[in-house]
Design a protein around this motif. Sequence first.
Motif, mmCIF file in Angstrom:
data_model
loop_
_atom_site.group_PDB
_atom_site.id
_atom_site.type_symbol
_atom_site.label_atom_id
_atom_site.label_comp_id
_atom_site.label_asym_id
_atom_site.label_seq_id
_atom_site.Cartn_x
_atom_site.Cartn_y
_atom_site.Cartn_z
ATOM 1 N N SER B 43 0.649 -1.447 -0.345
ATOM 2 C CA SER B 43 -0.150 -0.225 0.169
ATOM 3 C C SER B 43 0.776 1.207 0.229
ATOM 4 C CB SER B 43 -0.872 0.328 0.889
ATOM 5 O OG SER B 43 -1.723 -1.253 1.342
ATOM 6 N N GLY B 45 2.546 4.856 0.509
ATOM 7 C CA GLY B 45 2.064 6.143 1.864
ATOM 8 C C GLY B 45 0.481 5.904 1.556
ATOM 9 N N VAL B 47 -2.014 4.371 2.050
ATOM 10 C CA VAL B 47 -3.180 4.147 3.186
ATOM 11 C C VAL B 47 -1.854 4.316 4.335
ATOM 12 C CG1 VAL B 47 -3.467 1.940 4.609
ATOM 13 C CG2 VAL B 47 -3.848 2.066 2.469
ATOM 14 N N ASP B 48 -2.940 4.386 5.930
ATOM 15 C CA ASP B 48 -2.825 5.247 6.314
ATOM 16 C C ASP B 48 -2.259 3.313 7.692
ATOM 17 O OD1 ASP B 48 -3.222 6.108 9.244
ATOM 18 O OD2 ASP B 48 -4.864 6.258 9.098
ATOM 19 N N ILE B 49 -0.932 4.070 7.399
ATOM 20 C CA ILE B 49 -0.992 2.299 7.970
ATOM 21 C C ILE B 49 -0.811 2.840 10.098
ATOM 22 C CG2 ILE B 49 1.253 1.043 9.448
ATOM 23 C CD1 ILE B 49 2.692 1.792 6.896
ATOM 24 N N LYS B 50 -0.803 3.725 10.423
ATOM 25 C CA LYS B 50 -1.750 3.479 11.736
ATOM 26 C C LYS B 50 -3.219 3.307 11.507
ATOM 27 C CE LYS B 50 -0.588 6.100 15.660
ATOM 28 N NZ LYS B 50 0.215 7.817 16.720
ATOM 29 N N GLY B 51 -4.197 3.891 10.691
ATOM 30 C CA GLY B 51 -5.237 3.469 10.840
ATOM 31 C C GLY B 51 -5.521 2.257 10.618
ATOM 32 N N ILE B 122 6.226 3.915 10.523
ATOM 33 C CA ILE B 122 5.684 4.774 11.003
ATOM 34 C C ILE B 122 6.009 5.017 12.897
ATOM 35 C CG2 ILE B 122 4.063 4.664 9.609
ATOM 36 C CD1 ILE B 122 2.165 3.770 11.630
ATOM 37 N N SER B 209 -5.575 4.455 17.618
ATOM 38 C CA SER B 209 -5.838 5.910 16.274
ATOM 39 C C SER B 209 -7.041 6.530 17.647
ATOM 40 C CB SER B 209 -6.306 5.217 15.199
ATOM 41 O OG SER B 209 -7.065 4.704 14.828
#
Lengths: 325, 244
Positions: B43, B45, B47-51, B122, B209
């Motif tokens: 994915s 950048g 996709v919001d990895i933390k998400g 991240i 998150s």
Amino acid sequence: MKIIEITKLSKNYGDFQAVKEISFFVEKGEIFGFLGPNGAGKTTTINMLTGLARPTSGEIIISGQDGVKDIKKVQRIIGIVPDESNLYDELSGFDNLVFCASLYGMGRSEREKRAWELLTRFGLDDAGKRPFKAYSKGMKRKLTIAAGIIHEPEILFLDEPTTGIDVKSARQIRELLKALNEQGTTIFLTTHYIEEAEWLCRRIGFIVDGNVIKVSHVDDLLREAQKENIIEFTIEKTSAVLKSSLLERFPGITIKKVSDHSVRIGSTEKIELMPFMKFFAANSIKISEARIIRPSLEEVFVKITGIEIEKLKAENEGKKKWKKL
Amino acid sequence: MEKTLAFWSILRKDIKTYYLKPPNISWGIIFPVSWTLMFFIRSGGAVDIKGILPGVMALSVLFGTTSMLAVTITFERKKRSFERLLLAPISLNLLMLAKTTGTIIFGVINGFIPVLFASFLIDLSGINWFFAFISVLLIAVTSTFLGLFVAVSVSEVFEAQTFSNFFRFPMIFLCGLFIPLDNLPVFLRPLSYLLPLTYGADLLKLAVSHRGSIPVWLNLLVLVTYGTGLFLISTYNIQKKWIY
């Protein structure tokens, strides 16, 4: 002194009644044999005695404790050797024994000492660190028995301990069981091998179709069977005509066809050989062998259960299913 | 003392014997790791990895625990070594707690594998680690007992894995892990609220998150109720089915 007392014990699986109101007892310090053909209810009975099956009705008293309600207390004083060597393949022989000991609350040094002691006693000390999966069938069986006695139980239940292993290992196991019993362990044994029961057991119970049909001392069973004199003749060919002619000539005898070439003649009186030799000669039947048969426990088993020896042997070897005659 | 000894012995034996069994490695370790890498690397950048981290963590726990249970229970049952435990002088509840604890630990470890990968990509500051651990632990407990329920219901390891997939895969899409519950079709939402992972994932989202949508007390209540209920049903089933 009774150490196991079973009263009107039954087990139903739906409509099928596997064990039917059986009652018998086992005396402290004896080896009790529990014999019967496949599907007779032997394993179901052992399962109920050890807590792997719940009785439908009846009472079990083991060493003075209720074997139905207090099964966890009873399990502390019994050892179980199932018909399959069910230890852990990945663990070594030593680790298997140590693990089993820990289930009975034995301390670390005590269980390790006992494990080595048993490995040595069972001739497995060299293989103690090898994984269980690398053991031969005989070695697996021995280790399974060692696991069953790791906590020094008062009573040891053994389900077919020597089935499927080589003659040498089977003999070693029998010797070990005898020695164990001499040290005071009560043994409840099921086996297909009648000669094993004859050699090991003090008393035997016969179970057929879920019913215990006889419980007696081995000596009494043999004495009763040996009241009859038996001679087996090996001849050219047996026939129905031969049987009727023999009965006509020698009233009071019993005749049993063993095979197409042999016949057994039995009588409660002493059997004279010569009249029979003359009879066969007069009827132009060649005799190749005549021998006195001393009835063993096998004959007793056949008489009591109605299972033919040949079929029993075939069953032992797993070649074919038994059929009740 | 005796109970503690039996408990630790069973737990230690299971860890030593089963953590590296093939079904565990494939379903419990390789699958979640691949899944994690697929999300994090492919994915890029976009996709919001933390998400997505809470979702990936929850899935790792779910696959890890259910795979392990299929081995420790079904495999032993099949080989009849489980009988040895049933015949030991320890209560069924203690036995099953010992059997499941190894799985819960395995699940918790699995749950933090995605965190390890994410830490290279991240900044993970801002995560409430204590709360995240509690969430992972609760998900591990619940999914372990779900796995236990399945393991007790089947007789072969492959059956357990197949049966597990019937609820594992739908959970990926229905528990709000990657698709928010509000975005699901209305007719599917009641189903989502019936699945325990929905509540576990929500707790994790809150920890990672700060985006939970269900009250914390309700998440905790549902997970504890599910865990207890499944454990009781499973031990009841063992008594009914395995102590003939």
